[in-house]
Design an enzyme around this catalytic site. Structure first.
Site, PDB file in Angstrom:
ATOM      1  N   ASN A  23       0.851  -1.148   0.104  1.00 48.97           N
ATOM      2  CA  ASN A  23       0.073  -0.025   0.212  1.00 48.97           C
ATOM      3  C   ASN A  23       0.913   1.342   0.171  1.00 48.97           C
ATOM      4  OD1 ASN A  23      -2.585  -1.443   0.180  1.00 48.97           O
ATOM      5  ND2 ASN A  23      -2.095  -1.673   2.462  1.00 48.97           N
ATOM      6  N   CYS A  68      -5.711  -7.689  -3.749  1.00 52.59           N
ATOM      7  CA  CYS A  68      -6.354  -6.683  -4.300  1.00 52.59           C
ATOM      8  C   CYS A  68      -6.589  -7.242  -5.774  1.00 52.59           C
ATOM      9  CB  CYS A  68      -5.039  -5.651  -4.603  1.00 52.59           C
ATOM     10  SG  CYS A  68      -5.800  -4.045  -5.771  1.00 52.59           S
ATOM     11  N   GLY A  69      -8.281  -7.012  -5.978  1.00 49.21           N
ATOM     12  CA  GLY A  69      -8.965  -7.623  -6.978  1.00 49.21           C
ATOM     13  C   GLY A  69      -8.724  -6.747  -8.289  1.00 49.21           C
ATOM     14  N   ASN A  70      -8.484  -5.124  -7.986  1.00 47.22           N
ATOM     15  CA  ASN A  70      -8.109  -4.581  -9.459  1.00 47.22           C
ATOM     16  C   ASN A  70      -6.747  -4.690  -9.815  1.00 47.22           C
ATOM     17  OD1 ASN A  70     -10.756  -3.149  -9.282  1.00 47.22           O
ATOM     18  ND2 ASN A  70     -10.150  -1.830  -7.749  1.00 47.22           N
ATOM     19  N   CYS A 115     -12.194  -0.165  -5.270  1.00 48.90           N
ATOM     20  CA  CYS A 115     -11.381  -1.512  -4.727  1.00 48.90           C
ATOM     21  C   CYS A 115     -12.053  -2.880  -4.933  1.00 48.90           C
ATOM     22  CB  CYS A 115     -11.606  -1.264  -3.041  1.00 48.90           C
ATOM     23  SG  CYS A 115     -10.960  -2.722  -1.712  1.00 48.90           S
ATOM     24  N   GLU A 154      -9.635   2.820   2.291  1.00 47.15           N
ATOM     25  CA  GLU A 154      -8.839   1.629   2.175  1.00 47.15           C
ATOM     26  C   GLU A 154      -7.516   1.872   3.356  1.00 47.15           C
ATOM     27  OE1 GLU A 154      -7.842  -0.735  -1.120  1.00 47.15           O
ATOM     28  OE2 GLU A 154      -8.543   1.031  -2.500  1.00 47.15           O
ATOM     29  N   ARG A 155      -7.498   0.727   4.251  1.00 46.02           N
ATOM     30  CA  ARG A 155      -6.445   0.669   5.179  1.00 46.02           C
ATOM     31  C   ARG A 155      -5.060   0.926   4.472  1.00 46.02           C
ATOM     32  NH1 ARG A 155      -5.765  -5.397   7.647  1.00 46.02           N
ATOM     33  NH2 ARG A 155      -5.585  -6.412   5.694  1.00 46.02           N
ATOM     34  N   THR A 182     -11.593  -5.998  -4.013  1.00 42.78           N
ATOM     35  CA  THR A 182     -12.274  -6.656  -2.987  1.00 42.78           C
ATOM     36  C   THR A 182     -13.309  -6.120  -2.107  1.00 42.78           C
ATOM     37  OG1 THR A 182     -10.392  -6.178  -1.429  1.00 42.78           O
ATOM     38  CG2 THR A 182     -10.093  -8.120  -2.613  1.00 42.78           C
ATOM     39  N   ASN A 215     -10.949  -2.112   5.986  1.00 41.94           N
ATOM     40  CA  ASN A 215     -11.179  -1.347   4.910  1.00 41.94           C
ATOM     41  C   ASN A 215     -12.670  -1.226   5.147  1.00 41.94           C
ATOM     42  OD1 ASN A 215      -8.642  -1.862   3.056  1.00 41.94           O
ATOM     43  ND2 ASN A 215      -9.362  -3.944   3.320  1.00 41.94           N
TER      44      ASN A 215
END
Length: 280
Positions: free
Chosen positions: A66, A75-77, A222, A213-214, A224, A195
Protein backbone atom coordinates in the site's frame (compact mmCIF):
# COMPACT_ATOMS: atom_id res chain seq x y z
CA UNK A 1 25.58 3.50 -7.34
CA UNK A 2 22.24 4.33 -8.95
CA UNK A 3 20.18 1.59 -10.58
CA UNK A 4 17.32 2.00 -13.07
CA UNK A 5 14.09 0.07 -12.59
CA UNK A 6 11.48 -0.20 -15.31
CA UNK A 7 7.84 -0.01 -14.26
CA UNK A 8 4.36 0.17 -15.72
CA UNK A 9 1.59 2.24 -14.22
CA UNK A 10 -1.82 0.59 -14.63
CA UNK A 11 -5.32 1.12 -13.32
CA UNK A 12 -8.44 -0.94 -12.89
CA UNK A 13 -11.65 1.01 -12.23
CA UNK A 14 -9.41 3.94 -11.25
CA UNK A 15 -7.42 1.94 -8.67
CA UNK A 16 -3.87 2.75 -9.82
CA UNK A 17 -0.68 0.91 -8.95
CA UNK A 18 2.96 0.79 -10.04
CA UNK A 19 3.83 -2.65 -11.47
CA UNK A 20 7.36 -4.08 -11.52
CA UNK A 21 8.46 -7.39 -13.02
CA UNK A 22 10.87 -8.63 -10.35
CA UNK A 23 12.33 -11.35 -12.60
CA UNK A 24 13.91 -8.49 -14.58
CA UNK A 25 14.13 -5.78 -11.90
CA UNK A 26 14.64 -7.24 -8.39
CA UNK A 27 13.25 -5.01 -5.62
CA UNK A 28 14.91 -5.29 -2.22
CA UNK A 29 12.97 -2.80 -0.11
CA UNK A 30 9.40 -2.62 -1.46
CA UNK A 31 7.95 -1.15 1.73
CA UNK A 32 10.08 1.99 1.48
CA UNK A 33 9.76 2.26 -2.29
CA UNK A 34 5.97 1.97 -2.11
CA UNK A 35 5.84 5.01 0.17
CA UNK A 36 8.30 7.01 -1.95
CA UNK A 37 6.90 6.17 -5.36
CA UNK A 38 3.22 6.45 -4.41
CA UNK A 39 3.45 10.15 -3.57
CA UNK A 40 1.71 12.13 -6.29
CA UNK A 41 3.73 15.34 -6.01
CA UNK A 42 7.23 13.96 -5.45
CA UNK A 43 6.97 10.39 -6.76
CA UNK A 44 5.22 8.50 -9.55
CA UNK A 45 1.83 8.69 -7.86
CA UNK A 46 -0.29 5.65 -7.10
CA UNK A 47 -2.29 3.69 -4.55
CA UNK A 48 0.73 1.45 -4.04
CA UNK A 49 3.31 -0.90 -5.55
CA UNK A 50 2.69 -4.34 -7.08
CA UNK A 51 5.51 -6.84 -7.59
CA UNK A 52 5.05 -9.53 -10.24
CA UNK A 53 7.22 -12.61 -9.78
CA UNK A 54 7.68 -16.32 -10.28
CA UNK A 55 5.82 -18.96 -8.28
CA UNK A 56 6.29 -22.65 -7.58
CA UNK A 57 2.54 -22.98 -6.93
CA UNK A 58 1.00 -21.04 -9.82
CA UNK A 59 1.86 -19.40 -13.15
CA UNK A 60 3.01 -16.19 -11.48
CA UNK A 61 2.93 -14.44 -8.09
CA UNK A 62 1.76 -11.02 -6.94
CA UNK A 63 2.75 -8.98 -3.88
CA UNK A 64 0.99 -5.71 -3.03
CA UNK A 65 2.33 -2.84 -0.93
CA UNK A 66 0.00 0.00 0.00
CA UNK A 67 0.92 3.67 -0.24
CA UNK A 68 1.91 3.64 3.46
CA UNK A 69 4.27 0.67 2.93
CA UNK A 70 2.08 -1.97 4.57
CA UNK A 71 1.64 -5.23 2.67
CA UNK A 72 -1.84 -6.24 1.52
CA UNK A 73 -2.92 -9.84 1.10
CA UNK A 74 -5.09 -9.27 -1.95
CA UNK A 75 -6.24 -6.63 -4.43
CA UNK A 76 -8.86 -7.50 -7.02
CA UNK A 77 -8.15 -4.54 -9.29
CA UNK A 78 -4.40 -5.21 -9.20
CA UNK A 79 -4.88 -8.89 -10.04
CA UNK A 80 -6.75 -7.95 -13.23
CA UNK A 81 -3.96 -5.58 -14.22
CA UNK A 82 -1.36 -8.26 -13.56
CA UNK A 83 -3.19 -10.52 -16.00
CA UNK A 84 -3.09 -7.80 -18.68
CA UNK A 85 0.56 -7.03 -17.96
CA UNK A 86 1.61 -10.65 -18.37
CA UNK A 87 -0.33 -11.29 -21.58
CA UNK A 88 0.28 -7.95 -23.30
CA UNK A 89 4.02 -8.18 -22.59
CA UNK A 90 4.15 -11.72 -24.02
CA UNK A 91 5.18 -13.29 -20.73
CA UNK A 92 2.39 -15.82 -21.26
CA UNK A 93 0.06 -16.85 -24.05
CA UNK A 94 -2.50 -18.31 -21.66
CA UNK A 95 -5.94 -16.72 -21.35
CA UNK A 96 -6.49 -18.53 -18.04
CA UNK A 97 -3.84 -17.93 -15.40
CA UNK A 98 -3.24 -18.98 -11.82
CA UNK A 99 -1.93 -16.15 -9.65
CA UNK A 100 -0.22 -16.79 -6.33
CA UNK A 101 -1.23 -14.20 -3.69
CA UNK A 102 -1.00 -13.97 0.09
CA UNK A 103 -4.71 -14.83 0.24
CA UNK A 104 -4.32 -17.94 -1.92
CA UNK A 105 -4.27 -18.94 -5.59
CA UNK A 106 -6.60 -16.89 -7.79
CA UNK A 107 -7.87 -17.89 -11.24
CA UNK A 108 -7.80 -15.15 -13.88
CA UNK A 109 -9.76 -15.40 -17.14
CA UNK A 110 -8.58 -12.90 -19.74
CA UNK A 111 -10.74 -11.43 -22.48
CA UNK A 112 -8.54 -10.56 -25.46
CA UNK A 113 -9.39 -8.25 -28.36
CA UNK A 114 -6.87 -7.67 -31.20
CA UNK A 115 -4.07 -9.19 -29.15
CA UNK A 116 -4.64 -7.06 -26.05
CA UNK A 117 -6.45 -7.83 -22.80
CA UNK A 118 -9.47 -5.58 -22.35
CA UNK A 119 -11.28 -7.25 -19.46
CA UNK A 120 -10.50 -9.83 -16.79
CA UNK A 121 -12.66 -12.07 -14.60
CA UNK A 122 -11.08 -13.10 -11.30
CA UNK A 123 -12.31 -15.96 -9.15
CA UNK A 124 -12.01 -14.29 -5.75
CA UNK A 125 -12.88 -17.43 -3.78
CA UNK A 126 -15.40 -17.95 -1.02
CA UNK A 127 -16.31 -14.95 1.17
CA UNK A 128 -16.22 -15.33 4.93
CA UNK A 129 -18.07 -13.48 7.66
CA UNK A 130 -15.69 -11.88 10.15
CA UNK A 131 -16.00 -13.03 13.75
CA UNK A 132 -15.78 -10.22 16.28
CA UNK A 133 -15.71 -9.95 20.03
CA UNK A 134 -16.98 -6.93 21.93
CA UNK A 135 -18.48 -6.23 25.30
CA UNK A 136 -21.50 -8.46 25.64
CA UNK A 137 -21.24 -9.94 22.13
CA UNK A 138 -19.21 -12.53 20.24
CA UNK A 139 -20.12 -13.64 16.73
CA UNK A 140 -20.34 -12.61 13.09
CA UNK A 141 -21.13 -8.99 12.30
CA UNK A 142 -24.11 -8.82 9.93
CA UNK A 143 -26.15 -5.59 9.85
CA UNK A 144 -25.03 -4.81 13.38
CA UNK A 145 -24.83 -1.29 14.86
CA UNK A 146 -21.47 0.43 15.07
CA UNK A 147 -20.89 3.93 16.42
CA UNK A 148 -18.97 6.89 15.02
CA UNK A 149 -19.26 9.52 17.71
CA UNK A 150 -23.00 9.84 18.33
CA UNK A 151 -23.92 8.44 14.92
CA UNK A 152 -24.94 4.79 14.60
CA UNK A 153 -24.51 2.79 11.38
CA UNK A 154 -25.49 -0.79 10.57
CA UNK A 155 -22.43 -2.67 9.37
CA UNK A 156 -21.53 -6.07 7.93
CA UNK A 157 -17.98 -7.40 8.17
CA UNK A 158 -16.81 -9.63 5.30
CA UNK A 159 -13.41 -11.09 4.41
CA UNK A 160 -12.42 -11.47 0.77
CA UNK A 161 -8.88 -12.48 1.70
CA UNK A 162 -8.67 -9.08 3.39
CA UNK A 163 -11.20 -7.54 5.80
CA UNK A 164 -14.04 -5.18 4.85
CA UNK A 165 -16.70 -3.30 6.77
CA UNK A 166 -19.73 -2.62 4.56
CA UNK A 167 -22.29 0.00 5.56
CA UNK A 168 -25.45 0.65 3.54
CA UNK A 169 -26.81 4.20 3.64
CA UNK A 170 -29.52 6.18 1.85
CA UNK A 171 -27.13 8.66 0.22
CA UNK A 172 -23.50 7.56 -0.06
CA UNK A 173 -22.32 10.92 -1.44
CA UNK A 174 -23.33 12.71 1.75
CA UNK A 175 -20.97 10.61 3.87
CA UNK A 176 -17.85 12.50 5.00
CA UNK A 177 -15.64 9.56 4.12
CA UNK A 178 -12.40 11.38 4.87
CA UNK A 179 -13.56 11.69 8.49
CA UNK A 180 -15.55 8.54 9.23
CA UNK A 181 -13.38 6.19 7.13
CA UNK A 182 -10.29 6.26 9.37
CA UNK A 183 -12.41 6.19 12.54
CA UNK A 184 -14.17 3.01 11.45
CA UNK A 185 -11.05 1.55 9.87
CA UNK A 186 -9.15 1.83 13.14
CA UNK A 187 -12.02 0.68 15.37
CA UNK A 188 -10.72 -1.50 18.25
CA UNK A 189 -13.07 -4.28 17.09
CA UNK A 190 -10.59 -4.81 14.25
CA UNK A 191 -7.07 -4.96 15.70
CA UNK A 192 -5.46 -5.32 12.24
CA UNK A 193 -7.53 -2.41 10.88
CA UNK A 194 -10.24 -2.85 8.24
CA UNK A 195 -11.24 -1.45 4.86
CA UNK A 196 -14.46 0.58 4.93
CA UNK A 197 -17.15 0.70 2.23
CA UNK A 198 -20.21 2.93 2.26
CA UNK A 199 -22.81 1.70 -0.21
CA UNK A 200 -26.17 2.82 -1.59
CA UNK A 201 -28.50 0.35 -3.29
CA UNK A 202 -29.83 1.82 -6.54
CA UNK A 203 -31.88 -1.28 -7.37
CA UNK A 204 -31.65 -5.04 -6.87
CA UNK A 205 -28.68 -5.37 -9.23
CA UNK A 206 -26.92 -1.99 -8.92
CA UNK A 207 -24.94 -0.52 -6.02
CA UNK A 208 -23.11 2.81 -5.66
CA UNK A 209 -20.04 2.48 -3.42
CA UNK A 210 -17.26 4.62 -1.93
CA UNK A 211 -14.23 3.21 -0.17
CA UNK A 212 -11.61 4.06 2.43
CA UNK A 213 -8.74 1.56 2.31
CA UNK A 214 -6.44 0.77 5.18
CA UNK A 215 -2.95 1.76 4.11
CA UNK A 216 -4.08 4.02 1.26
CA UNK A 217 -7.02 6.13 2.46
CA UNK A 218 -9.78 7.11 0.02
CA UNK A 219 -9.29 5.41 -3.35
CA UNK A 220 -11.17 5.49 -6.63
CA UNK A 221 -12.09 1.82 -6.36
CA UNK A 222 -11.44 -1.41 -4.49
CA UNK A 223 -12.00 -4.81 -6.11
CA UNK A 224 -12.19 -6.85 -2.93
CA UNK A 225 -14.35 -4.09 -1.45
CA UNK A 226 -16.76 -4.31 -4.37
CA UNK A 227 -16.96 -8.07 -3.82
CA UNK A 228 -17.58 -7.66 -0.09
CA UNK A 229 -20.26 -5.04 -0.79
CA UNK A 230 -22.08 -7.27 -3.27
CA UNK A 231 -21.93 -10.20 -0.84
CA UNK A 232 -23.20 -8.06 2.04
CA UNK A 233 -25.99 -6.75 -0.18
CA UNK A 234 -27.23 -10.25 -0.94
CA UNK A 235 -26.71 -11.53 2.63
CA UNK A 236 -28.90 -8.76 4.01
CA UNK A 237 -31.61 -9.12 1.35
CA UNK A 238 -30.88 -5.81 -0.39
CA UNK A 239 -29.64 -7.12 -3.75
CA UNK A 240 -29.49 -10.17 -6.01
CA UNK A 241 -26.47 -12.45 -6.38
CA UNK A 242 -25.12 -10.45 -9.33
CA UNK A 243 -24.57 -6.71 -8.94
CA UNK A 244 -22.94 -3.86 -10.79
CA UNK A 245 -20.88 -1.98 -8.22
CA UNK A 246 -20.38 1.64 -9.29
CA UNK A 247 -17.36 3.33 -7.71
CA UNK A 248 -15.72 6.70 -8.23
CA UNK A 249 -13.25 5.20 -10.72
CA UNK A 250 -15.46 2.76 -12.60
CA UNK A 251 -17.82 -0.19 -12.51
CA UNK A 252 -17.23 -3.83 -11.59
CA UNK A 253 -19.63 -6.70 -12.13
CA UNK A 254 -19.73 -9.03 -9.12
CA UNK A 255 -21.40 -12.45 -9.19
CA UNK A 256 -21.68 -14.60 -6.06
CA UNK A 257 -22.11 -17.98 -7.72
CA UNK A 258 -24.78 -20.06 -6.00
CA UNK A 259 -23.37 -23.42 -7.09
CA UNK A 260 -19.72 -22.95 -6.05
CA UNK A 261 -20.14 -20.17 -3.44
CA UNK A 262 -17.24 -18.39 -5.17
CA UNK A 263 -17.30 -14.67 -5.94
CA UNK A 264 -16.47 -13.75 -9.56
CA UNK A 265 -15.29 -10.21 -10.27
CA UNK A 266 -15.22 -8.80 -13.82
CA UNK A 267 -13.79 -5.45 -14.85
CA UNK A 268 -11.34 -3.50 -16.95
CA UNK A 269 -7.55 -3.40 -16.84
CA UNK A 270 -5.83 -0.36 -18.37
CA UNK A 271 -2.21 0.48 -19.03
CA UNK A 272 -1.45 4.13 -18.28
CA UNK A 273 2.24 4.40 -19.18
CA UNK A 274 5.69 2.79 -18.96
CA UNK A 275 8.57 4.48 -17.21
CA UNK A 276 11.92 4.19 -15.47
CA UNK A 277 12.96 5.30 -12.02
CA UNK A 278 16.38 5.48 -10.40
CA UNK A 279 17.12 4.03 -6.96
CA UNK A 280 20.28 3.73 -4.89
Amino acid sequence: MMRRIGFTKMQGAGNDYIYVNTSVFPVMNPEKLAVKWSKYHTGIGSDGLVLIGDSDKADFSMRIFNADGSEAKMCGNASRCVGKYLYDNHLTDKTELLLDTLSGIKLLKLQVVDGKVTCVTVDMGIPESIYIMSEGYAGCMIDMPIMVGKKSFKATAISMGNPHLVIFVDDVDRIELEKVGPILGNNPLFPDRINVEFAQVKNKDSIRMRVWERGSGITQACGTGACATAVAGFMTGRTERTSSVNMDGGVLTICWDEETDHVLMTGDAVKVFDGEVEID
